[in-house]
Design a protein around this motif. Structure first.
Motif, short mmCIF file in Angstrom:
data_model
loop_
_atom_site.label_atom_id
_atom_site.label_comp_id
_atom_site.label_asym_id
_atom_site.label_seq_id
_atom_site.Cartn_x
_atom_site.Cartn_y
_atom_site.Cartn_z
N SER A 156 0.78 -1.24 0.00
CA SER A 156 0.00 0.00 0.00
C SER A 156 0.81 1.29 0.00
O SER A 156 0.27 2.35 -0.28
N GLN A 157 2.07 1.24 0.34
CA GLN A 157 2.97 2.41 0.29
C GLN A 157 2.40 3.63 1.00
O GLN A 157 2.42 4.75 0.49
N HIS A 158 1.88 3.42 2.19
CA HIS A 158 1.21 4.51 2.91
C HIS A 158 2.14 5.64 3.36
O HIS A 158 1.71 6.79 3.44
N ALA A 159 3.41 5.36 3.66
CA ALA A 159 4.30 6.42 4.14
C ALA A 159 4.52 7.49 3.08
O ALA A 159 4.37 8.68 3.35
N THR A 160 4.85 7.07 1.87
CA THR A 160 5.07 8.05 0.80
C THR A 160 3.78 8.76 0.44
O THR A 160 3.78 9.97 0.18
N ARG A 161 2.68 8.05 0.44
CA ARG A 161 1.39 8.68 0.16
C ARG A 161 1.11 9.78 1.18
O ARG A 161 0.69 10.88 0.83
N HIS A 162 1.35 9.48 2.47
CA HIS A 162 1.16 10.49 3.52
C HIS A 162 2.08 11.69 3.27
O HIS A 162 1.65 12.84 3.36
N ALA A 163 3.34 11.41 2.98
CA ALA A 163 4.31 12.49 2.77
C ALA A 163 3.85 13.44 1.67
O ALA A 163 3.90 14.67 1.83
N ARG A 164 3.36 12.88 0.59
CA ARG A 164 2.92 13.72 -0.54
C ARG A 164 1.60 14.42 -0.24
O ARG A 164 1.45 15.61 -0.50
N ASP A 165 0.63 13.68 0.31
CA ASP A 165 -0.69 14.27 0.59
C ASP A 165 -0.63 15.35 1.66
O ASP A 165 -1.33 16.35 1.58
N GLY A 170 2.11 17.04 2.53
CA GLY A 170 3.17 18.03 2.31
C GLY A 170 4.27 17.93 3.34
O GLY A 170 4.92 18.90 3.68
N HIS A 171 4.50 16.70 3.84
CA HIS A 171 5.55 16.41 4.82
C HIS A 171 6.59 15.52 4.13
O HIS A 171 6.53 14.30 4.22
N PRO A 172 7.56 16.10 3.43
CA PRO A 172 8.43 15.31 2.55
C PRO A 172 9.51 14.46 3.24
O PRO A 172 10.09 13.59 2.60
N ILE A 173 9.77 14.68 4.51
CA ILE A 173 10.88 13.98 5.16
C ILE A 173 10.37 12.76 5.92
O ILE A 173 9.53 12.87 6.82
N LEU A 174 10.89 11.58 5.55
CA LEU A 174 10.56 10.33 6.22
C LEU A 174 11.80 9.79 6.89
O LEU A 174 12.92 9.97 6.39
N ALA A 175 11.61 9.10 7.99
CA ALA A 175 12.69 8.43 8.70
C ALA A 175 12.39 6.94 8.74
O ALA A 175 11.23 6.53 8.77
N SER A 176 13.44 6.14 8.75
CA SER A 176 13.23 4.72 8.97
C SER A 176 12.63 4.54 10.36
O SER A 176 12.99 5.26 11.30
N PHE A 177 11.74 3.57 10.50
CA PHE A 177 11.18 3.23 11.81
C PHE A 177 11.52 1.76 12.11
O PHE A 177 10.74 1.01 12.66
N GLU A 178 12.73 1.38 11.68
CA GLU A 178 13.24 0.03 11.88
C GLU A 178 14.37 0.06 12.91
O GLU A 178 15.17 0.99 12.92
#
Length: 121
Positions: free
Chosen positions: A55-64, A66-74
């Motif tokens: 489902s690729q929810h992290a990137t979808r959230h980032a784009r929708d 307007g929060h472009p920075i993601l961090a690993s949660f591993e």
């Protein structure tokens, strides 16, 4: 008032804790309900599934959002990724916890994985 560190790195809020220990949308029933790896929004703490997940929810959230920075949660990973520029970043450490529990399987959650493992890549 901000502590100053987050002002130096646009798109990162050092006061935003993670939204949980798994992908918000997958756990709510959006899509197949499982993920390969988890990503955390550095702006608001939203936990979403990675781009290798169905489902690729992290990137979808980032784009929708307007929060472009993601961090690993591993566990053991501390990188940041800008989805707009497709580049890794160095930045401040986010508020703990910085990963899902080590006891949580990857892919996960265990009870949602497809029986036919050919779907896992």
């Amino acid at each position: 008032m901000s502590d100053g560190a987050s002002e130096c790195t646009p798109g990162i809020d050092l006061t935003a804790g993670p939204s949980g220990v798994g992908c918000v949308e997958c756990l709510a029933g959006d899509g197949p309900g499982w993920w390969f790896h988890l990503r955390r929004c550095a702006a608001c703490g939203h936990i979403g599934c990675c781009d290798s997940s169905p489902s690729q929810h992290a990137t979808r959230h980032a784009r929708d959002a307007g929060h472009p920075i993601l961090a690993s949660f591993e566990p053991g990973e501390s990188w940041l990724w800008n989805v707009e520029t497709e580049t890794f970043l160095e930045g401040p450490k986010l508020m703990p916890p910085t990963s899902h529990p080590e006891s949580q399987p990857v892919p996960g959650p265990k009870d949602k994985l497809p029986m036919d493992r050919r779907h896992l890549h």
